[in-house]
Design an enzyme around this catalytic site. Sequence first.
Site, PDB file in Angstrom:
ATOM      1  N   CYS A  45      -6.926  -1.464  -2.681  1.00  0.00           N
ATOM      2  CA  CYS A  45      -5.463  -1.441  -2.620  1.00  0.00           C
ATOM      3  C   CYS A  45      -4.971  -0.466  -1.561  1.00  0.00           C
ATOM      4  O   CYS A  45      -3.964  -0.726  -0.898  1.00  0.00           O
ATOM      5  CB  CYS A  45      -4.887  -1.097  -3.993  1.00  0.00           C
ATOM      6  N   THR A  46      -5.692   0.631  -1.380  1.00  0.00           N
ATOM      7  CA  THR A  46      -5.329   1.577  -0.330  1.00  0.00           C
ATOM      8  C   THR A  46      -5.552   0.961   1.041  1.00  0.00           C
ATOM      9  O   THR A  46      -4.694   1.069   1.925  1.00  0.00           O
ATOM     10  CB  THR A  46      -6.131   2.887  -0.485  1.00  0.00           C
TER      11      THR A  46
END
Length: 155
Positions: A44-45
């Site tokens: 997600c980062t």
Amino acid sequence: MLEPGDSAPEITLTDHRGETVTVDPTAASHTVVYFYPRADTPGCTAEACGFRDEWDAFEDADVAVVGISDDPVDDLEPFAAEYDLPFTLLSDPDGTVSSAYDSYGEKQMFGNTFDGVFRNTYVLDGDGTVVLAYEGASPEDHAVEILDDVRALDD
């Protein structure tokens, strides 16, 4: 999964600053609505930073970006601040909006079953119609893929 040609469901949620936001597809030529499982995890980062790194190109193309997860607002603010994310992150804690976008449901990980957000992305046109849909998107280079596909729509 919503398909191109479908009308996008309305989105009204709390953003990473604690403000209620209604996504307005008429505010840009296209709006990217990306769903991600959990803030501040590796995939997600990478996905969020991809949108950040291509931010100037998104702005030049008049494309808005909104990220949605079932994270609480208290988790989204530090995530946005730590990675200097220039776009809005929205909290969908009960998965209502994510479900409307076929991006929430039963998942399995490490032998556990739970409800969560699927990594799907939609691109809406200015009328709020889905024009592109990505199921199970790969977080790496996803932002560049979307930019290329949006530019191809305009050709």
